[in-house]
Structures are given as structure tokens and as C-alpha cells.
Design a protein around this motif. Structure first.
Motif, PDB file in Angstrom:
ATOM      1  N   UNK A 171      -3.474 -35.144 -29.323  1.00 12.88           N
ATOM      2  CA  UNK A 171      -3.392 -33.706 -29.062  1.00 12.88           C
ATOM      3  C   UNK A 171      -3.090 -33.038 -30.401  1.00 12.88           C
ATOM      4  N   UNK A 172      -4.114 -32.499 -31.022  1.00 12.94           N
ATOM      5  CA  UNK A 172      -4.041 -31.976 -32.388  1.00 12.94           C
ATOM      6  C   UNK A 172      -5.007 -30.804 -32.508  1.00 12.94           C
ATOM      7  N   UNK A 173      -4.507 -29.627 -32.922  1.00 12.60           N
ATOM      8  CA  UNK A 173      -5.358 -28.443 -32.948  1.00 12.60           C
ATOM      9  C   UNK A 173      -6.250 -28.369 -34.181  1.00 12.60           C
ATOM     10  N   UNK A 174      -5.925 -29.081 -35.243  1.00 11.12           N
ATOM     11  CA  UNK A 174      -6.796 -29.116 -36.418  1.00 11.12           C
ATOM     12  C   UNK A 174      -7.922 -30.103 -36.125  1.00 11.12           C
ATOM     13  N   UNK A 175      -9.107 -29.559 -35.874  1.00  9.67           N
ATOM     14  CA  UNK A 175     -10.225 -30.385 -35.416  1.00  9.67           C
ATOM     15  C   UNK A 175     -10.548 -31.486 -36.420  1.00  9.67           C
ATOM     16  N   UNK A 176     -10.609 -31.117 -37.696  1.00  5.46           N
ATOM     17  CA  UNK A 176     -10.953 -32.108 -38.726  1.00  5.46           C
ATOM     18  C   UNK A 176      -9.916 -33.233 -38.763  1.00  5.46           C
ATOM     19  N   UNK A 177      -8.640 -32.866 -38.646  1.00  2.58           N
ATOM     20  CA  UNK A 177      -7.576 -33.876 -38.644  1.00  2.58           C
ATOM     21  C   UNK A 177      -7.701 -34.780 -37.421  1.00  2.58           C
ATOM     22  N   UNK A 178      -7.949 -34.177 -36.257  1.00  2.00           N
ATOM     23  CA  UNK A 178      -8.079 -34.960 -35.029  1.00  2.00           C
ATOM     24  C   UNK A 178      -9.236 -35.948 -35.134  1.00  2.00           C
ATOM     25  N   UNK A 179     -10.359 -35.492 -35.664  1.00  2.00           N
ATOM     26  CA  UNK A 179     -11.525 -36.366 -35.785  1.00  2.00           C
ATOM     27  C   UNK A 179     -11.290 -37.465 -36.815  1.00  2.00           C
ATOM     28  N   UNK A 180     -10.531 -37.139 -37.853  1.00  2.00           N
ATOM     29  CA  UNK A 180     -10.189 -38.161 -38.850  1.00  2.00           C
ATOM     30  C   UNK A 180      -9.324 -39.253 -38.223  1.00  2.00           C
ATOM     31  N   UNK A 181      -8.366 -38.834 -37.388  1.00  2.00           N
ATOM     32  CA  UNK A 181      -7.520 -39.814 -36.699  1.00  2.00           C
ATOM     33  C   UNK A 181      -8.374 -40.694 -35.786  1.00  2.00           C
ATOM     34  N   UNK A 182      -9.269 -40.055 -35.026  1.00  2.00           N
ATOM     35  CA  UNK A 182     -10.143 -40.814 -34.131  1.00  2.00           C
ATOM     36  C   UNK A 182     -10.988 -41.814 -34.918  1.00  2.00           C
ATOM     37  N   UNK A 183     -11.581 -41.363 -36.016  1.00  2.00           N
ATOM     38  CA  UNK A 183     -12.445 -42.237 -36.805  1.00  2.00           C
ATOM     39  C   UNK A 183     -11.661 -43.370 -37.454  1.00  2.00           C
ATOM     40  N   UNK A 184     -10.383 -43.110 -37.770  1.00  2.00           N
ATOM     41  CA  UNK A 184      -9.574 -44.155 -38.388  1.00  2.00           C
ATOM     42  C   UNK A 184      -9.065 -45.175 -37.389  1.00  2.00           C
ATOM     43  N   UNK A 185      -8.797 -44.724 -36.142  1.00  2.00           N
ATOM     44  CA  UNK A 185      -8.257 -45.637 -35.133  1.00  2.00           C
ATOM     45  C   UNK A 185      -9.334 -46.471 -34.459  1.00  2.00           C
ATOM     46  N   UNK A 186     -10.554 -45.921 -34.373  1.00  2.00           N
ATOM     47  CA  UNK A 186     -11.634 -46.622 -33.681  1.00  2.00           C
ATOM     48  C   UNK A 186     -11.865 -48.040 -34.174  1.00  2.00           C
ATOM     49  N   UNK A 187     -12.040 -48.240 -35.485  1.00  2.00           N
ATOM     50  CA  UNK A 187     -12.288 -49.596 -35.989  1.00  2.00           C
ATOM     51  C   UNK A 187     -11.128 -50.563 -35.776  1.00  2.00           C
ATOM     52  N   UNK A 217       4.136 -40.300 -29.898  1.00  2.00           N
ATOM     53  CA  UNK A 217       4.354 -40.248 -31.347  1.00  2.00           C
ATOM     54  C   UNK A 217       4.101 -38.815 -31.794  1.00  2.00           C
ATOM     55  N   UNK A 218       5.141 -38.143 -32.270  1.00  2.00           N
ATOM     56  CA  UNK A 218       4.992 -36.794 -32.793  1.00  2.00           C
ATOM     57  C   UNK A 218       4.412 -36.875 -34.210  1.00  2.00           C
ATOM     58  N   UNK A 219       3.321 -36.149 -34.424  1.00  2.00           N
ATOM     59  CA  UNK A 219       2.642 -36.131 -35.719  1.00  2.00           C
ATOM     60  C   UNK A 219       2.612 -34.689 -36.180  1.00  2.00           C
ATOM     61  N   UNK A 220       3.309 -34.384 -37.272  1.00  2.00           N
ATOM     62  CA  UNK A 220       3.477 -32.980 -37.647  1.00  2.00           C
ATOM     63  C   UNK A 220       3.732 -32.810 -39.131  1.00  2.00           C
ATOM     64  N   UNK A 221       3.500 -31.606 -39.597  1.00  2.00           N
ATOM     65  CA  UNK A 221       3.789 -31.282 -40.990  1.00  2.00           C
ATOM     66  C   UNK A 221       5.240 -30.873 -41.177  1.00  2.00           C
ATOM     67  N   UNK A 224       0.853 -33.341 -31.817  1.00  2.00           N
ATOM     68  CA  UNK A 224       1.258 -32.404 -32.858  1.00  2.00           C
ATOM     69  C   UNK A 224       2.287 -31.435 -32.280  1.00  2.00           C
ATOM     70  N   UNK A 225       3.163 -30.900 -33.118  1.00  2.00           N
ATOM     71  CA  UNK A 225       4.164 -29.953 -32.631  1.00  2.00           C
ATOM     72  C   UNK A 225       3.589 -28.544 -32.543  1.00  2.00           C
ATOM     73  N   UNK A 226       2.911 -28.095 -33.597  1.00  2.00           N
ATOM     74  CA  UNK A 226       2.399 -26.721 -33.641  1.00  2.00           C
ATOM     75  C   UNK A 226       1.026 -26.674 -32.979  1.00  2.00           C
ATOM     76  N   UNK A 227       1.015 -26.253 -31.701  1.00  2.00           N
ATOM     77  CA  UNK A 227      -0.219 -26.228 -30.921  1.00  2.00           C
ATOM     78  C   UNK A 227      -0.384 -24.866 -30.247  1.00  2.00           C
ATOM     79  N   UNK A 228      -1.625 -24.419 -30.053  1.00  2.00           N
ATOM     80  CA  UNK A 228      -1.841 -23.224 -29.229  1.00  2.00           C
ATOM     81  C   UNK A 228      -1.634 -23.555 -27.757  1.00  2.00           C
ATOM     82  N   UNK A 229      -1.337 -22.533 -26.960  1.00  2.00           N
ATOM     83  CA  UNK A 229      -1.131 -22.753 -25.529  1.00  2.00           C
ATOM     84  C   UNK A 229       0.292 -23.169 -25.238  1.00  2.00           C
ATOM     85  N   UNK A 230       0.597 -24.423 -25.434  1.00  2.00           N
ATOM     86  CA  UNK A 230       1.951 -24.955 -25.314  1.00  2.00           C
ATOM     87  C   UNK A 230       2.284 -25.712 -26.587  1.00  2.00           C
TER      88      UNK A 230
END
Length: 227
Positions: free
Chosen positions: A6-22, A79-83, A54-60
Motif C-alpha cells: 500500500x504505497x501512493x507513489x506509483x513508481x516506488x510501488x512498482x519498483x518494490x513489486x519488480x524487486x520482490x517478484x524475482x 511492515x511500515x515503509x516510510x520516509x 506507507x504512512x503518508x497515504x491519501x484517503x486513510x
């Protein structure tokens, strides 16, 4: 291993997905808090092995997502992932029921190690509000209730009661109490424990006709399971 990110920065979220997949993870991505909460609780494909939140998210906010998940008795490791790297931010996340905390920018090696450790430990119940009978303690709100009655306690009394509630039904020695409520290097009089036990009894027991905090001869003190 299925992970919800759950991450609002799309590029960051996709990077995490691409890194965890392999590494053998199946990753679902969500970009706002409300949808993340729904996905973690209602998505029909079943439960997740872990949630990266992520902590800083839109909505909630991530804090609110975590709080509501634990209130609904969803115990998936979080796992909280935040800046945000302040110590109070970390404490708030853990008090609300998160299991771990990782600060951006992060190493994928470390992220993967944290996730695997969380998944190995599984998802035991970790209620955000501790309860023993009608006695409840909320670490996030710093609130103690006996039934519907609020009980005012000092920070040290709160820490002592929280320790006893997390080990309710178990006899805890003075040494264990000092190391966890005071400090492992505390060099004062160990009888300070007796003093604070007395303070707590006067607040959570005596006014309500209870004897929840028991003295166990030769062993220490125990909070009764039924409070």
C-alpha cells in the motif's frame, strides 16, 4: 508468498513489486489507504502473508489503516515503509499494531530480509488494545479503563501495567520488571517495584473491589487473566 503493498507513489510501488517478484513474492499494489484497507480485509483471493504499508497515504493514513486492521482482528504482519524517521513516528506505528518499520530510502536486501523474518514469525494475535477482563489498556491512546471508567496513571505506572498485561497470567520477577519497565542498568533499590505495584493496586483494584495484581511468593507479581 503473497504481499500487499500500500504505497501512493506509483513508481516506488512498482519498483518494490519488480524487486520482490524475482525473490518469490507475489505482489498486489494499492495506492491509497481506503482501498488498501478494503483489499487487506475483503479481497476474495484470501489473506496475505505480509503487508508493506506507507504512512503518508491519501484517503486513510497508514496509521489509520493499521489501527483498523488490528481492530478488525486482522493479524497479518505489517511492515511500515516510510520516509518519516522520527522516533515518535516509529513508536506510534508499533503501538498501533505494526510489526516492523523500515525507512526510505532502503536496501532491497534489507527489505526482503525483514519480510522473510515477519513471514517466518507468522501472524499471532497482537491486539492493539490489551485486555484482561474489564481492564483495558490502549498503548496508542495512553489510556487505561476499568469497564467504562477511565483510570489516571503516571507514565511509569502505565509502563508497569502494560508489561504485566502483556504477560498476564505469568509471574514476573522484580528483575524482569526492572529491566523492562525501568532500565537494564537500573542500580536503585529494587523495592521500587513494590512501591509502584502498590500505586497501581490503589488505582485499578481497590476502588473497584478487585485483586487483579497478585503477589506470587518467591516469584514476583502476576496480573490475573480475568483482570
Amino acid at each position: 508468498m503473497r504481499v500487499l503493498v500500500i504505497e501512493d507513489e506509483v513508481a516506488m510501488a512498482e519498483t518494490i513489486r519488480d524487486g520482490l517478484g524475482p525473490e518469490g513474492f507475489t505482489v498486489d499494489l494499492v495506492h491509497d489507504g481506503a482501498e488498501g484497507l478494503w483489499t487487506a480485509t475483503e479481497r476474495p483471493h484470501g489473506s496475505y502473508d505480509a503487508i508493506v504499508l506507507d504512512i503518508m497515504l491519501p484517503g486513510l493514513s497508514g496509521y489509520e489503516v493499521c489501527r483498523q486492521l488490528r481492530a478488525r482482528e486482522v493479524w497479518t504482519p505489517i511492515l511500515m515503509l516510510t520516509a518519516k524517521d522520527g522516533e515518535y513516528d516509529q513508536a506510534d506505528a508499533l503501538d498501533l499494531g505494526a510489526d516492523d518499520y523500515l525507512i526510505k530510502p532502503f536496501s532491497f536486501v534489507v527489505l526482503i530480509a525483514h519480510l522473510r523474518a515477519l513471514i517466518r514469525r507468522g501472524a499471532p494475535q497482537r491486539p492493539a488494545v490489551l485486555r484482561a477482563g474489564d481492564l483495558s489498556l490502549d498503548p496508542a491512546e495512553r489510556r487505561v479503563l476499568r469497564g467504562d471508567t477511565a483510570v489516571s496513571v503516571t507514565p511509569r505506572e502505565f509502563a508497569l501495567l502494560e508489561f504485566l498485561m502483556r504477560h498476564r497470567g505469568q509471574a514476573m520477577t522484580k528483575t524482569a520488571i526492572i529491566e523492562n519497565v525501568w532500565d537494564a542498568h537500573f542500580d536503585g533499590d529494587p523495592n521500587i517495584v513494590e512501591v509502584y505495584i502498590g500505586y497501581l493496586r490503589k488505582k485499578i483494584d481497590h476502588p473497584f473491589g478487585r485483586t487483579a495484581i497478585e503477589t506470587v511468593r518467591g516469584a514476583g507479581y502476576r496480573l490475573a487473566d480475568e483482570g
